[in-house]
Write a protein that holds these residues in place. Structure first.
Motif, PDB file in Angstrom:
ATOM      1  N   THR A  47     -13.304  -7.784   3.761  1.00  0.00           N
ATOM      2  CA  THR A  47     -13.859  -6.567   4.338  1.00  0.00           C
ATOM      3  C   THR A  47     -15.269  -6.347   3.813  1.00  0.00           C
ATOM      4  O   THR A  47     -15.501  -6.346   2.601  1.00  0.00           O
ATOM      5  CB  THR A  47     -12.972  -5.370   3.999  1.00  0.00           C
ATOM      6  OG1 THR A  47     -11.660  -5.616   4.491  1.00  0.00           O
ATOM      7  CG2 THR A  47     -13.509  -4.095   4.632  1.00  0.00           C
TER       8      THR A  47
ATOM      9  N   GLU B   9     -13.384  -4.021  -6.837  1.00  0.00           N
ATOM     10  CA  GLU B   9     -13.409  -4.720  -5.562  1.00  0.00           C
ATOM     11  C   GLU B   9     -14.401  -5.881  -5.643  1.00  0.00           C
ATOM     12  O   GLU B   9     -15.463  -5.758  -6.249  1.00  0.00           O
ATOM     13  CB  GLU B   9     -13.822  -3.753  -4.451  1.00  0.00           C
ATOM     14  CG  GLU B   9     -13.880  -4.395  -3.070  1.00  0.00           C
ATOM     15  CD  GLU B   9     -14.312  -3.404  -1.987  1.00  0.00           C
ATOM     16  OE1 GLU B   9     -13.439  -2.693  -1.474  1.00  0.00           O
ATOM     17  OE2 GLU B   9     -15.514  -3.337  -1.704  1.00  0.00           O
TER      18      GLU B   9
ATOM     19  N   PHE C   3     -16.007   1.621  -5.132  1.00  0.00           N
ATOM     20  CA  PHE C   3     -15.001   0.576  -4.993  1.00  0.00           C
ATOM     21  C   PHE C   3     -15.392  -0.663  -5.790  1.00  0.00           C
ATOM     22  O   PHE C   3     -14.547  -1.294  -6.443  1.00  0.00           O
ATOM     23  CB  PHE C   3     -14.836   0.192  -3.519  1.00  0.00           C
ATOM     24  CG  PHE C   3     -14.181   1.244  -2.662  1.00  0.00           C
ATOM     25  CD1 PHE C   3     -13.800   2.472  -3.162  1.00  0.00           C
ATOM     26  CD2 PHE C   3     -13.950   0.987  -1.316  1.00  0.00           C
ATOM     27  CE1 PHE C   3     -13.205   3.431  -2.370  1.00  0.00           C
ATOM     28  CE2 PHE C   3     -13.350   1.940  -0.502  1.00  0.00           C
ATOM     29  CZ  PHE C   3     -12.987   3.167  -1.029  1.00  0.00           C
TER      30      PHE C   3
ATOM     31  N   ASP D  33       0.855  -1.186   0.000  1.00  0.00           N
ATOM     32  CA  ASP D  33       0.000   0.000   0.000  1.00  0.00           C
ATOM     33  C   ASP D  33       0.891   1.236   0.000  1.00  0.00           C
ATOM     34  O   ASP D  33       1.931   1.252   0.667  1.00  0.00           O
ATOM     35  CB  ASP D  33      -0.899  -0.016   1.245  1.00  0.00           C
ATOM     36  CG  ASP D  33      -2.015   1.016   1.196  1.00  0.00           C
ATOM     37  OD1 ASP D  33      -1.705   2.235   1.189  1.00  0.00           O
ATOM     38  OD2 ASP D  33      -3.182   0.618   1.176  1.00  0.00           O
TER      39      ASP D  33
ATOM     40  N   HIS E 184      -2.932  -5.314   6.937  1.00  0.00           N
ATOM     41  CA  HIS E 184      -3.709  -4.517   5.988  1.00  0.00           C
ATOM     42  C   HIS E 184      -3.083  -4.697   4.614  1.00  0.00           C
ATOM     43  O   HIS E 184      -1.906  -4.398   4.415  1.00  0.00           O
ATOM     44  CB  HIS E 184      -3.666  -3.032   6.400  1.00  0.00           C
ATOM     45  CG  HIS E 184      -4.028  -2.080   5.304  1.00  0.00           C
ATOM     46  ND1 HIS E 184      -5.254  -1.446   5.236  1.00  0.00           N
ATOM     47  CD2 HIS E 184      -3.314  -1.635   4.218  1.00  0.00           C
ATOM     48  CE1 HIS E 184      -5.280  -0.669   4.171  1.00  0.00           C
ATOM     49  NE2 HIS E 184      -4.116  -0.758   3.538  1.00  0.00           N
TER      50      HIS E 184
ATOM     51  N   ASP F  72     -14.225  -3.259   9.184  1.00  0.00           N
ATOM     52  CA  ASP F  72     -13.460  -2.012   9.053  1.00  0.00           C
ATOM     53  C   ASP F  72     -14.306  -0.819   9.502  1.00  0.00           C
ATOM     54  O   ASP F  72     -14.140   0.300   9.014  1.00  0.00           O
ATOM     55  CB  ASP F  72     -12.963  -1.808   7.620  1.00  0.00           C
ATOM     56  CG  ASP F  72     -11.692  -0.967   7.545  1.00  0.00           C
ATOM     57  OD1 ASP F  72     -11.071  -0.732   8.597  1.00  0.00           O
ATOM     58  OD2 ASP F  72     -11.308  -0.557   6.434  1.00  0.00           O
TER      59      ASP F  72
ATOM     60  N   ARG G  96     -10.001  -6.729  -1.939  1.00  0.00           N
ATOM     61  CA  ARG G  96      -9.836  -5.321  -2.333  1.00  0.00           C
ATOM     62  C   ARG G  96      -9.937  -5.126  -3.846  1.00  0.00           C
ATOM     63  O   ARG G  96     -10.443  -4.102  -4.327  1.00  0.00           O
ATOM     64  CB  ARG G  96      -8.484  -4.818  -1.833  1.00  0.00           C
ATOM     65  CG  ARG G  96      -8.188  -3.392  -2.195  1.00  0.00           C
ATOM     66  CD  ARG G  96      -6.852  -2.962  -1.639  1.00  0.00           C
ATOM     67  NE  ARG G  96      -6.873  -2.868  -0.188  1.00  0.00           N
ATOM     68  CZ  ARG G  96      -7.344  -1.821   0.491  1.00  0.00           C
ATOM     69  NH1 ARG G  96      -7.868  -0.800  -0.165  1.00  0.00           N
ATOM     70  NH2 ARG G  96      -7.306  -1.802   1.798  1.00  0.00           N
ATOM     71  N   SER G  97      -9.430  -6.058  -4.618  1.00  0.00           N
ATOM     72  CA  SER G  97      -9.481  -5.973  -6.073  1.00  0.00           C
ATOM     73  C   SER G  97      -9.440  -7.389  -6.634  1.00  0.00           C
ATOM     74  O   SER G  97      -9.116  -8.346  -5.915  1.00  0.00           O
ATOM     75  CB  SER G  97      -8.300  -5.167  -6.626  1.00  0.00           C
ATOM     76  OG  SER G  97      -7.081  -5.886  -6.437  1.00  0.00           O
TER      77      SER G  97
ATOM     78  N   HIS H 201      -8.746  -7.280   3.963  1.00  0.00           N
ATOM     79  CA  HIS H 201      -8.962  -6.589   2.679  1.00  0.00           C
ATOM     80  C   HIS H 201      -8.549  -7.487   1.506  1.00  0.00           C
ATOM     81  O   HIS H 201      -8.142  -6.976   0.454  1.00  0.00           O
ATOM     82  CB  HIS H 201      -8.194  -5.263   2.608  1.00  0.00           C
ATOM     83  CG  HIS H 201      -8.287  -4.401   3.816  1.00  0.00           C
ATOM     84  ND1 HIS H 201      -9.444  -4.237   4.550  1.00  0.00           N
ATOM     85  CD2 HIS H 201      -7.347  -3.633   4.445  1.00  0.00           C
ATOM     86  CE1 HIS H 201      -9.213  -3.410   5.569  1.00  0.00           C
ATOM     87  NE2 HIS H 201      -7.960  -3.041   5.530  1.00  0.00           N
TER      88      HIS H 201
ATOM     89  N   THR I  80     -18.061  -1.207   2.210  1.00  0.00           N
ATOM     90  CA  THR I  80     -17.614  -0.777   0.887  1.00  0.00           C
ATOM     91  C   THR I  80     -18.530   0.336   0.391  1.00  0.00           C
ATOM     92  O   THR I  80     -19.488   0.734   1.070  1.00  0.00           O
ATOM     93  CB  THR I  80     -17.603  -1.956  -0.106  1.00  0.00           C
ATOM     94  OG1 THR I  80     -16.955  -1.551  -1.314  1.00  0.00           O
ATOM     95  CG2 THR I  80     -19.011  -2.456  -0.413  1.00  0.00           C
TER      96      THR I  80
ATOM     97  N   ASP J 201      -3.522  -2.182  -2.584  1.00  0.00           N
ATOM     98  CA  ASP J 201      -3.864  -2.549  -3.963  1.00  0.00           C
ATOM     99  C   ASP J 201      -2.728  -3.214  -4.720  1.00  0.00           C
ATOM    100  O   ASP J 201      -2.957  -3.868  -5.737  1.00  0.00           O
ATOM    101  CB  ASP J 201      -4.273  -1.288  -4.740  1.00  0.00           C
ATOM    102  CG  ASP J 201      -5.521  -0.655  -4.161  1.00  0.00           C
ATOM    103  OD1 ASP J 201      -6.454  -1.404  -3.827  1.00  0.00           O
ATOM    104  OD2 ASP J 201      -5.557   0.583  -4.035  1.00  0.00           O
TER     105      ASP J 201
END
Length: 390
Positions: free
Chosen positions: A248, A260, A255, A161, A195, A285, A227-228, A224, A251, A198
């Motif tokens: 997570t 996501e 996202f 990150d 954490h 979160d 996340r993607s 997470h 959202t 991306d």
């Protein structure tokens, strides 16, 4: 004493119609029928006909003292309130610090955890924040785990990150080893909450630590992981190799439009990939900021996570992704309780903690919440609020 009558019981395993008796902070009896006339006259009877009784929900990653700050001090999110949690069925939390481990401190976090515990739920904490080395309250990770009762592990340590402190592999090994030894000495989980950002590669770094230091992947709880699409594909490989996966639930549409993977979809796909529910969990979160950045790294938008997203994601997993209800329920009850060694939590059984949630079938609307033997929510409304709630 509280007697819940004629409830459809999920422990999270379905057990059918039961009566459940609570005394103090524990469940003391589960039977086909318990006659209130045989009990003390002051027993409170809650009629549960047509409702499901579930274990209190566990949220392992939320910002009790608020998070955010990526857009300047005015973007710091507020502290969470007791009823934000209880109205969502959450009775056990593990609070963390995030990007801002400076204006939000460990002392602040521990005080908030103690406050929530005083108000009636059970609150733990991760020591540290995004940064490596972590900013612990005492001189070391080991001492925080040994001497600070609410501290059960380290986190949330940021990897992959642009807001991370970009720790080296060796620094991460030392941090993980300290968490493991501190956990062993204190009898706690000593898990490192990660954490994931991306950028790909964060989970491979954890696997490298495990290989080099002979530390099991159970020492980590990376969140997470939805996340993607790219991070999720890496996460599936990580899960198949034996790692724990956490998705997570909070959202925003932006996202999801950007790629996501919705938490309920991630859970269903991980199960289809053969990863057992015993290594799959949800966390909210809550009170963390949900910041959006442009390609130059400039903040373009900000929302706030909600604890209520936990139960919503369980419902979505059932109705939209075809996951069985008892399986989806484990993601916010027995799985996190087992991984984090939260004794008495995450299950309904004699001798277990009296953390219970009564919901409407199908809709999963919360009717009654009991935390540590106290009724916190009744008929869908909070009956106990935090000290400074209106």
């Amino acid at each position: 004493m509280i007697l819940l009558k004629n409830v459809e019981l999920y422990t999270p395993r379905p057990l059918g119609l039961k009566d459940v008796l609570v005394a103090g902070e524990q469940i003391v009896a589960i039977q086909e029928r318990i006659d209130p006339g045989t009990l003390l006259p002051e027993v409170q009877v809650i009629q549960g006909q047509g409702r499901w009784l579930l274990p209190g929900f566990i949220d392992t990653h939320l910002h009790l003292t608020g998070g955010g700050g990526e857009g300047g001090p005015h973007t710091r999110t507020p502290e969470i309130m007791l009823s934000d949690l209880t109205m969502a069925g959450v009775t056990t939390v593990v609070g963390c610090l995030g990007t801002d481990g400076f204006t939000r401190t460990m002392g602040n976090l521990l005080a908030k955890a103690q406050a929530l515990t005083h108000e009636g739920i059970t609150a733990f904490a991760w020591t540290g924040s995004y940064q490596v080395p972590p900013r612990t309250l005492m001189d070391s990770i080991e001492e925080d785990l040994l001497y600070l009762a609410p501290v059960i592990g380290v986190g949330e340590i940021a990897l992959a990150d642009h807001r991370s402190s970009q720790p080296s592999l060796e620094a991460l090994k030392k941090l993980t080893a300290s968490a493991r030894v501190g956990g062993m000495l204190s009898g706690k989980a000593g898990v490192v909450n990660i954490h994931l950002g991306d950028t790909p590669g964060g989970l491979e770094m954890l696997q490298q630590v495990a290989r080099d230091a002979a530390i099991p992947l159970s020492q980590f709880l990376p969140t997470h992981q939805n996340r993607s699409e790219q991070v999720f594909e890496e996460a599936l490989t990580y899960g198949k190799s034996g790692g724990w996966m956490d998705f997570t639930t909070s959202t925003v549409p932006q996202f999801l439009e950007a790629g996501e993977v919705a938490a309920h979809e991630a859970l269903a796909k991980a199960l289809d990939a053969g990863i057992p529910i015993e290594r799959l969990s949800f966390s909210s979160d809550a009170q963390g900021s949900l910041p959006a950045f442009d390609h130059q790294g400039n903040l373009t938008g900000l929302a706030v996570g909600k604890a209520s997203s936990l139960l919503q994601s369980v419902q979505d997993a059932v109705t939209a992704a075809g996951v069985s209800f008892p399986t989806a329920l484990q993601a916010i009850t027995s799985t996190p309780a087992s991984h984090l060694k939260l004794a008495g939590k995450g299950r309904i059984g004699v001798g277990m903690a009296a953390d219970l949630v009564l919901v409407e079938p199908g809709s999963l609307l919360v009717d009654t919440v009991i935390a540590r033997g106290q009724v916190m929510v009744a008929e869908g409304k909070p009956v106990k609020r935090g000290t400074f709630e209106d």
